[in-house]
Design a protein around this motif. Structure first.
Motif, PDB file in Angstrom:
ATOM      1  N   MET A   1       1.097  -1.479  -0.317  1.00  0.00           N
ATOM      2  CA  MET A   1       0.127  -0.281  -0.249  1.00  0.00           C
ATOM      3  C   MET A   1       1.171   1.460  -0.065  1.00  0.00           C
ATOM      4  N   GLN A   2       0.265   2.279  -0.704  1.00  0.00           N
ATOM      5  CA  GLN A   2       0.621   3.636  -0.839  1.00  0.00           C
ATOM      6  C   GLN A   2       0.008   4.405  -0.095  1.00  0.00           C
ATOM      7  N   LYS A   3       1.145   5.860   0.515  1.00  0.00           N
ATOM      8  CA  LYS A   3       0.681   6.182   1.407  1.00  0.00           C
ATOM      9  C   LYS A   3       0.313   7.404   0.245  1.00  0.00           C
ATOM     10  N   GLY A   4      -0.702   8.427   0.918  1.00  0.00           N
ATOM     11  CA  GLY A   4      -1.219   9.483  -0.909  1.00  0.00           C
ATOM     12  C   GLY A   4      -2.309  10.062   0.037  1.00  0.00           C
ATOM     13  N   PRO A   5      -2.975  10.878  -0.889  1.00  0.00           N
ATOM     14  CA  PRO A   5      -3.928  11.553  -0.075  1.00  0.00           C
ATOM     15  C   PRO A   5      -5.255  10.678  -0.109  1.00  0.00           C
ATOM     16  N   SER A   6      -5.218   9.283  -0.840  1.00  0.00           N
ATOM     17  CA  SER A   6      -6.222   8.436  -0.563  1.00  0.00           C
ATOM     18  C   SER A   6      -5.505   7.131  -1.023  1.00  0.00           C
ATOM     19  N   ARG A   7      -6.099   6.571   0.301  1.00  0.00           N
ATOM     20  CA  ARG A   7      -5.894   5.301  -0.326  1.00  0.00           C
ATOM     21  C   ARG A   7      -5.361   4.306  -1.603  1.00  0.00           C
ATOM     22  N   HIS A   8      -4.475   4.264  -1.390  1.00  0.00           N
ATOM     23  CA  HIS A   8      -4.160   3.632  -2.740  1.00  0.00           C
ATOM     24  C   HIS A   8      -3.571   1.920  -2.949  1.00  0.00           C
ATOM     25  N   TYR A   9      -4.213   0.477  -3.215  1.00  0.00           N
ATOM     26  CA  TYR A   9      -3.849  -0.504  -3.862  1.00  0.00           C
ATOM     27  C   TYR A   9      -3.294  -0.714  -4.956  1.00  0.00           C
ATOM     28  N   GLU A  10      -2.157  -1.508  -4.688  1.00  0.00           N
ATOM     29  CA  GLU A  10      -1.598  -2.114  -5.998  1.00  0.00           C
ATOM     30  C   GLU A  10      -2.333  -2.705  -7.167  1.00  0.00           C
ATOM     31  N   THR A  11      -2.749  -2.809  -8.232  1.00  0.00           N
ATOM     32  CA  THR A  11      -3.662  -3.894  -8.857  1.00  0.00           C
ATOM     33  C   THR A  11      -3.109  -4.978  -8.755  1.00  0.00           C
ATOM     34  N   THR A  12      -1.184  -5.388  -8.536  1.00  0.00           N
ATOM     35  CA  THR A  12      -0.888  -6.422  -8.465  1.00  0.00           C
ATOM     36  C   THR A  12      -0.783  -7.655  -6.939  1.00  0.00           C
TER      37      THR A  12
ATOM     38  N   ILE B   1      -8.813   5.989 -16.627  1.00  0.00           N
ATOM     39  CA  ILE B   1      -8.481   6.564 -15.519  1.00  0.00           C
ATOM     40  C   ILE B   1      -6.775   6.774 -15.301  1.00  0.00           C
ATOM     41  N   ARG B   2      -6.309   6.345 -15.780  1.00  0.00           N
ATOM     42  CA  ARG B   2      -4.848   5.675 -15.925  1.00  0.00           C
ATOM     43  C   ARG B   2      -4.947   7.583 -16.203  1.00  0.00           C
ATOM     44  N   ASN B   3      -5.004   7.760 -17.544  1.00  0.00           N
ATOM     45  CA  ASN B   3      -4.763   9.472 -18.435  1.00  0.00           C
ATOM     46  C   ASN B   3      -5.334  10.577 -17.568  1.00  0.00           C
ATOM     47  N   ALA B   4      -6.572  10.521 -16.178  1.00  0.00           N
ATOM     48  CA  ALA B   4      -7.169  10.958 -15.345  1.00  0.00           C
ATOM     49  C   ALA B   4      -6.127  10.918 -14.537  1.00  0.00           C
ATOM     50  N   ARG B   5      -4.611   9.934 -14.056  1.00  0.00           N
ATOM     51  CA  ARG B   5      -3.557   9.835 -13.202  1.00  0.00           C
ATOM     52  C   ARG B   5      -4.489   9.578 -11.986  1.00  0.00           C
ATOM     53  N   LEU B   6      -5.707   8.577 -11.710  1.00  0.00           N
ATOM     54  CA  LEU B   6      -5.664   8.048 -10.657  1.00  0.00           C
ATOM     55  C   LEU B   6      -5.574   6.883 -11.076  1.00  0.00           C
ATOM     56  N   HIS B   7      -5.791   5.889  -9.861  1.00  0.00           N
ATOM     57  CA  HIS B   7      -5.912   4.833  -9.307  1.00  0.00           C
ATOM     58  C   HIS B   7      -6.689   4.309  -8.660  1.00  0.00           C
ATOM     59  N   LEU B   8      -6.660   2.916  -9.634  1.00  0.00           N
ATOM     60  CA  LEU B   8      -7.824   2.230  -8.210  1.00  0.00           C
ATOM     61  C   LEU B   8      -7.291   1.005  -7.821  1.00  0.00           C
ATOM     62  N   PRO B   9      -7.829   0.333  -6.691  1.00  0.00           N
ATOM     63  CA  PRO B   9      -7.189  -0.328  -5.356  1.00  0.00           C
ATOM     64  C   PRO B   9      -7.655  -1.694  -6.734  1.00  0.00           C
TER      65      PRO B   9
ATOM     66  N   VAL C   1     -10.146   5.673  -3.684  1.00  0.00           N
ATOM     67  CA  VAL C   1      -9.368   5.688  -5.035  1.00  0.00           C
ATOM     68  C   VAL C   1      -8.760   6.696  -4.805  1.00  0.00           C
ATOM     69  N   GLU C   2      -7.453   6.616  -5.708  1.00  0.00           N
ATOM     70  CA  GLU C   2      -6.285   7.831  -5.191  1.00  0.00           C
ATOM     71  C   GLU C   2      -5.800   8.986  -5.958  1.00  0.00           C
ATOM     72  N   TRP C   3      -6.572   9.971  -5.497  1.00  0.00           N
ATOM     73  CA  TRP C   3      -6.281  11.490  -6.357  1.00  0.00           C
ATOM     74  C   TRP C   3      -4.716  11.962  -6.483  1.00  0.00           C
ATOM     75  N   PRO C   4      -3.940  12.582  -7.557  1.00  0.00           N
ATOM     76  CA  PRO C   4      -2.835  13.203  -7.434  1.00  0.00           C
ATOM     77  C   PRO C   4      -2.822  13.542  -6.656  1.00  0.00           C
ATOM     78  N   ALA C   5      -1.501  14.622  -6.041  1.00  0.00           N
ATOM     79  CA  ALA C   5      -1.435  15.155  -4.569  1.00  0.00           C
ATOM     80  C   ALA C   5      -2.011  16.663  -4.364  1.00  0.00           C
ATOM     81  N   ASP C   6      -1.388  16.951  -5.846  1.00  0.00           N
ATOM     82  CA  ASP C   6      -1.801  18.850  -6.264  1.00  0.00           C
ATOM     83  C   ASP C   6      -3.116  18.642  -6.826  1.00  0.00           C
TER      84      ASP C   6
END
Length: 221
Positions: free
Chosen positions: A1-12, A200-208, A86-91
């Motif tokens: 799990m990566q830390k960020g503005p929202s929780r993000h779980y790697e697709t692997t 979703i990738r083009n928007a710089r978002l990440h899904l668990p 979902v994880e959004w970019p920090a900015d």
């Protein structure tokens, strides 16, 4: 799990249904429990049975409980948890900032999305805003739900957003297939969802990854 503005779980990440259930358990604990099972209500008396049924529904093992939750309520619960995981970019979504849930369309999900206004999604608060399809500020939304009334023009709306960091959602049947982020659909008497990873990738978002593992269809994997 990566830390960020929202929780993000790697697709692997872990792929078992039990792990996916762990990720989505917030649906029944935080959204459904408070909104639909208030003390003294008839639903409260059968809460355990309903919640168990809903957990099974996530994996396609049981039909929608006939006298418990409506299709609109379950779709709103899904959207609520997408907002949480979902994880959004920090900015785009700094720590503690509000998540702007924009809705385009009339009578969307029987008002269930409007009921999400003010709900906590992790360290953020959801804010509901009704917008028009031609609103120039749609790219400032974090979540954008397009109702069924947008069937004939949602592709134009998606193109106008370009690569804005917005998670687009709808219950229009071919929404994800035609470039939307997530479709929430009612099939075979249960709610399922489809995901298109390209926008979703083009928007710089990440899904668990656990969410992707229980999606009915994932385009662009």
């Amino acid at each position: 799990m990566q830390k960020g503005p929202s929780r993000h779980y790697e697709t692997t990440g872990l792929k078992s249904p039990c792990c996916a259930l762990g990720v989505l358990s917030g649906i029944v604990k935080s959204y459904l429990g408070k909104r639909f099972f208030a003390p003294q209500s008839r639903r409260y008396l059968t809460r355990n049975l309903v919640l168990a049924g809903f957990c099974l529904l996530l994996f396609g093992r049981q039909a929608l409980p006939a006298e418990s939750l409506s299709e609109a309520q379950i779709k709103a619960a899904y959207l609520y948890n997408f907002a949480k995981f979902v994880e959004w970019p920090a900015d785009v979504l700094p720590p503690g900032a509000e998540i702007l849930l924009c809705v385009v369309g009339n009578n969307v999900l029987d008002g269930e999305l409007q009921a999400l206004d003010g709900r906590k999604a992790g360290e953020h608060t959801l804010r509901f805003v009704q917008r028009g399809y031609a609103d120039p500020n749609l790219n400032n939304c974090h979540l954008l739900f397009l109702g069924g009334s947008e069937q004939q023009r949602f592709v134009v709306t998606l193109k106008a957003l370009r690569d804005a960091p917005v998670l687009t959602l709808s219950d229009i049947e071919d929404f994800a297939e035609k470039g939307g982020g997530i479709s929430l659909l009612f099939r075979d008497n249960k709610v399922v969802f489809e995901v298109n990873l390209e926008p979703i990738r083009n928007a710089r978002l990440h899904l668990p990854g656990q969410l992707l593992n229980i999606a009915a269809t994932v385009y662009g994997r």
